[in-house]
Motif scaffolding. Structure first.
Motif, PDB file in Angstrom:
ATOM      1  N   ALA A 178       0.845  -1.197   0.000  1.00 30.83           N
ATOM      2  CA  ALA A 178       0.000   0.000   0.000  1.00 30.83           C
ATOM      3  C   ALA A 178       0.878   1.243   0.000  1.00 30.83           C
ATOM      4  O   ALA A 178       1.842   1.326   0.758  1.00 30.83           O
ATOM      5  CB  ALA A 178      -0.924  -0.005   1.213  1.00 30.83           C
ATOM      6  N   GLY A 179       0.551   2.174  -0.858  1.00 35.43           N
ATOM      7  CA  GLY A 179       1.337   3.398  -0.950  1.00 35.43           C
ATOM      8  C   GLY A 179       1.078   4.073  -2.272  1.00 35.43           C
ATOM      9  O   GLY A 179       0.214   3.653  -3.050  1.00 35.43           O
ATOM     10  N   GLU A 180       1.863   5.132  -2.506  1.00 28.68           N
ATOM     11  CA  GLU A 180       1.666   5.962  -3.693  1.00 28.68           C
ATOM     12  C   GLU A 180       1.710   5.168  -5.000  1.00 28.68           C
ATOM     13  O   GLU A 180       0.859   5.346  -5.870  1.00 28.68           O
ATOM     14  CB  GLU A 180       2.800   6.979  -3.734  1.00 28.68           C
ATOM     15  N   ALA A 182       1.274   1.909  -5.666  1.00 24.68           N
ATOM     16  CA  ALA A 182       0.137   1.008  -5.853  1.00 24.68           C
ATOM     17  C   ALA A 182      -1.126   1.800  -6.173  1.00 24.68           C
ATOM     18  O   ALA A 182      -1.936   1.407  -7.012  1.00 24.68           O
ATOM     19  CB  ALA A 182      -0.067   0.152  -4.612  1.00 24.68           C
ATOM     20  N   THR A 183      -1.292   2.926  -5.518  1.00 23.15           N
ATOM     21  CA  THR A 183      -2.479   3.760  -5.757  1.00 23.15           C
ATOM     22  C   THR A 183      -2.449   4.331  -7.171  1.00 23.15           C
ATOM     23  O   THR A 183      -3.454   4.326  -7.883  1.00 23.15           O
ATOM     24  CB  THR A 183      -2.544   4.891  -4.710  1.00 23.15           C
ATOM     25  N   LEU A 184      -1.291   4.784  -7.597  1.00 21.87           N
ATOM     26  CA  LEU A 184      -1.147   5.336  -8.946  1.00 21.87           C
ATOM     27  C   LEU A 184      -1.478   4.297 -10.008  1.00 21.87           C
ATOM     28  O   LEU A 184      -2.153   4.590 -10.997  1.00 21.87           O
ATOM     29  CB  LEU A 184       0.291   5.834  -9.131  1.00 21.87           C
ATOM     30  N   LEU A 185      -1.018   3.065  -9.787  1.00 22.19           N
ATOM     31  CA  LEU A 185      -1.206   2.022 -10.793  1.00 22.19           C
ATOM     32  C   LEU A 185      -2.545   1.305 -10.652  1.00 22.19           C
ATOM     33  O   LEU A 185      -2.913   0.504 -11.504  1.00 22.19           O
ATOM     34  CB  LEU A 185      -0.073   0.995 -10.697  1.00 22.19           C
ATOM     35  N   LEU A 187      -3.304  -0.955  -8.365  1.00 25.98           N
ATOM     36  CA  LEU A 187      -3.049  -2.361  -8.058  1.00 25.98           C
ATOM     37  C   LEU A 187      -3.518  -2.669  -6.645  1.00 25.98           C
ATOM     38  O   LEU A 187      -3.398  -1.820  -5.752  1.00 25.98           O
ATOM     39  CB  LEU A 187      -1.555  -2.660  -8.173  1.00 25.98           C
TER      40      LEU A 187
ATOM     41  N   HIS B 134      -7.143   1.008 -12.626  1.00 25.91           N
ATOM     42  CA  HIS B 134      -6.095   1.944 -13.016  1.00 25.91           C
ATOM     43  C   HIS B 134      -6.651   3.228 -13.630  1.00 25.91           C
ATOM     44  O   HIS B 134      -6.741   4.249 -12.958  1.00 25.91           O
ATOM     45  CB  HIS B 134      -5.124   1.229 -13.972  1.00 25.91           C
ATOM     46  N   SER B 196      -4.275   4.348  -0.108  1.00 26.77           N
ATOM     47  CA  SER B 196      -3.219   4.968   0.696  1.00 26.77           C
ATOM     48  C   SER B 196      -2.368   5.876  -0.185  1.00 26.77           C
ATOM     49  O   SER B 196      -2.198   5.625  -1.374  1.00 26.77           O
ATOM     50  CB  SER B 196      -2.357   3.891   1.350  1.00 26.77           C
ATOM     51  N   PHE B 201      -1.488  12.807  -4.593  1.00 23.89           N
ATOM     52  CA  PHE B 201      -2.103  13.205  -5.851  1.00 23.89           C
ATOM     53  C   PHE B 201      -2.850  14.528  -5.715  1.00 23.89           C
ATOM     54  O   PHE B 201      -3.734  14.852  -6.488  1.00 23.89           O
ATOM     55  CB  PHE B 201      -3.043  12.097  -6.331  1.00 23.89           C
TER      56      PHE B 201
END
Lengths: 405, 314
Positions: A178-180, A182-185, A187, B134, B196, B201
């Protein structure tokens, strides 16, 4: 080849930080003398090379001789996640014989039947068949009662228990931390408490049972703190890591790079730095390859559908040498992590250069530069997260039981 | 006008001028779509293939209409009933279609990153119609166009995105698009469904919907997927509605002219009350669908320009 000498190599001796220029005499497959050996008819000129114990890789998923030869691995502990699972004496006995004589495979017995996490396997029979430790494989055993009984049993049999630490409830189907990133992708991800929670439980069970528990991969600051504290209290626990978690953080999965899909997943940069620190302060006992070659059928897939794992055998030594170059550890300490500690954990009379030991030796040109190339690896598959990385350190010669491999 | 990339994989890769160019062209296509005769020959002779690995009605129909209005030969592949079921890999399927010489491929897939994987193996432009959790870039573009036409501009608007942000590709694409265009974005989600690191962003996270609505110009509701309602992430649909459902009481907490949006399909009574969804002045939900066709026409137009001998992607 019964008698030979290695002349004027820079030898790694037990307990020493640096090397000493010495000669070795080998007779009947064993190290006969360390010091000023008289040149025999057969000899290798070791000058300019490091003479080190062969690497003992504590945790591989495949027996992959060409990759192990390239990486200087003379012995490998094979995880039970095979097809079929190594959960009975026959498969264990077969695995133990498979690599001989030029590679010794030390099978790890499945803790539970079919690695189902529920029913204890025939651990004692597998021990007699050659298993040197018991392992939970790729997975954590979720049922604490089962795990406690396994540890009690293994304590009585004097077998170490090698565990994978990811709480299945917290981790779920996560393929990232969990983190930036994973959030961006987009996943599915799990917080690092998936690891710390699992380690905390197994430390408590280790204390309760008296078993020797080896945590195969500890990859988080929190997990390492728990292990550090347990060791300070005198608990019989050890832990390991692979170079991936030492040199890559989770931004390596950007662009959905499936070669960086690992289990446990790559962590944040701060966790990575905590792992380096734990190498420096001695909390981490073992560096292993986690060798798990996977072809395109497993890796050329959408990230969450691809299989975790990396081909690590060939890069283990060169990447570990980075720790020496960066002054994190000494050359001598590096070979404790790569050879003598794994031997101690598995109860093997190996991993050190001293008289009477099997002549499992590697001669290394530590400065030889090369580039990791996933398309041209010796391994069964080239799924390395370090593709295109320039590294230094090549194994020039390898001896197993005094025989050149 | 040029795009830097050959494919439309996500909003994250687009620069603000690129987004604005697409929206300007889409705005012109809205006019064409409102005529009685809606045909154009911009894409005449070109083949567009829609590959939807995940069920879709509105997005697939929207892409199909967009292609047809531009004169393309549009083909829909029913991927669930196809060779994927026979064990063919995603890449083999992509290369097969590539060999049929498609000029544009529209893909929806349930796994994050799958569309990018296919795009690396084909020669024609690929348009992402949604990949896992995504991105869903055309949805964000149509949302931006809707806001632009209703509010005059996106810049400076306070936009609240509420719902299952963790699993929502619509939320991700909208975050990138709205920030690029200068809006303030607030995200509201139950704690278990808040991703998280969302602060990275530039979104402001809220767990209290009422608090987030204060001063809102636009409220975007996200669909709550059924499989998450069975006690895994939230206890029940009615408890979800109690905390995160948009009803008239909550709507009154936002600005008096706040716009209500939803990517559809809606779960009436779960995330949005019917009276709000059907509100004549405030709901822009059907308008979003209309803008969707125009935005997809613009994307198909721009991405095929190079193949048509015009200035296209770089």
């Amino acid at each position: 080849m019964t008698n030979m000498s290695i002349l004027n190599g820079n030898v790694i001796l037990p307990g020493a930080d640096t090397t000493e220029q010495l000669s070795l005499h080998i007779a009947d497959g064993k190290i006969a003398s360390v010091g000023a050996a008289a040149p025999t008819a057969e000899h290798i000129d070791g000058s300019g090379l490091i003479v080190a114990p062969g690497i003992i890789d504590l945790g591989v998923f495949k027996t992959d001789k060409p990759a192990f030869r390239f990486g200087g691995i003379t012995r490998a502990a094979l995880l039970p996640d095979q097809s079929p699972v190594h959960d009975d004496p026959a498969t264990v006995r077969f695995a133990a014989l498979k690599g001989k004589p030029d590679l010794w495979v030390h099978p790890l017995a499945a803790a539970t039947q079919g690695l189902d996490g529920l029913h204890m396997a025939e651990i004692a029979l597998m021990k007699d068949a050659g298993a040197v430790a018991v392992a939970t494989g790729r997975k954590w055993i979720a049922d604490s009662g089962v795990m406690l009984r396994i540890m009690h049993y293994c304590a009585a049999l004097d077998l170490p228990v090698i565990v994978h630490n990811e709480d299945t409830g917290v981790a779920g189907h996560a393929v990232a931390t969990a983190g930036e990133t994973a959030t961006l992708l987009g996943l599915s991800s799990a917080p690092v408490v998936a690891e710390t929670l699992a380690i905390a439980r197994d430390l408590l069970l280790a204390k309760e049972s008296g078993a020797h528990v080896h945590f195969r991969q500890v990859t988080t600051a929190g997990g390492l703190d728990l292990i550090r504290a347990a060791k300070a209290k005198g608990l019989r626990v050890t832990c390991g890591i692979t170079p991936a978690h030492l040199f890559l953080s989770d931004n390596a999965i950007s662009d959905f790079r499936t070669f960086a899909q690992l289990s446990p997943p790559l962590r944040s940069e701060s966790d990575r730095l905590a792992c380096i620190q734990a190498i420096a302060d001695g909390t981490i006992d073992v560096i292993a390859s986690g060798h798990d070659p996977r072809g395109p059928e497993d890796k050329r897939l959408p990230f969450s559908e691809s299989a975790p794992g990396m081909a690590g055998a060939e890069t283990l030594l060169a990447l570990s040498l980075n720790l020496v170059r960066d002054n994190v550890i000494s050359m001598g300490r590096m070979f404790e992590l790569l050879a003598s500690n794994p031997a101690k954990i598995l109860g093997l009379n190996a991993g050190q250069i001293c008289e009477g030991q099997e002549a499992d030796l590697i001669l290394i040109d530590v400065d030889a530069p090369w580039q990791v190339d996933g398309n041209r690896m010796a391994a069964l598959a080239g799924n390395t997260p370090f593709d295109r990385l320039p590294v230094q350190g090549r194994v020039r010669q390898m001896l197993k039981g005094g025989k050149l491999i | 006008m040029t795009l830097r990339a050959r494919h439309l994989l996500g909003i994250e890769q687009l620069s603000p001028p690129e987004i604005t160019e697409i929206l300007d062209l889409a705005d012109r296509y809205v006019d064409l779509n409102r005529r009685t005769v809606k045909s154009s020959d911009v894409l005449a002779g070109l083949t567009q293939i829609n590959m939807f690995f995940e069920n879709s009605t509105r997005t697939q129909a929207s892409f199909e209409i967009a292609g047809k209005r531009l004169g393309a030969d549009v083909m829909n592949m029913a991927m669930q009933a196809s060779s994927i079921k026979k064990g063919e890999t995603l890449i083999d399927t992509a290369m097969t279609l590539n060999a049929m010489r498609a000029d544009a491929i529209v893909i929806r897939h349930g796994s994050s990153g799958a569309v990018q994987l296919i795009s690396s193996k084909v020669d024609c432009p690929v348009l992402n119609a949604g990949d896992g959790s995504h991105e869903h870039p055309t949805q964000a573009l149509l949302d931006a166009l809707t806001i632009m036409r209703r509010k005059g501009k996106v810049e400076g608007q306070t936009v609240v995105i509420c719902g299952d942000v963790l699993h929502s590709r619509v939320a991700r694409s909208n975050l990138f698009c709205l920030k690029s265009l200068g809006a303030e974005v607030r995200v509201v989600a139950p704690p278990a469904l808040m991703p998280s690191g969302i602060e990275a962003f530039c979104a402001i996270p809220f767990s209290n919907f009422d608090a987030a609505l204060n001063g809102a110009d636009v409220i975007m509701m996200l669909r709550l997927q059924n499989e998450r309602m069975q006690g895994d992430f939230i206890p029940s649909p009615r408890e979800y509605f109690h905390l995160y459902g948009l009803d008239e009481r909550r709507l009154a907490l936002a600005k008096p002219d706040a716009l209500v949006m939803h990517p559809g399909p809606m779960n009436r009574g779960v995330e949005i009350a019917s009276s709000v969804a059907d509100h004549v002045d405030r709901s822009a939900i059907t308008e979003q669908v209309e803008m969707g066709v125009a935005v997809r026409m613009a994307c198909l137009d721009i991405l095929t320009r190079k193949a048509r001998g015009q200035e296209g992607w770089a």
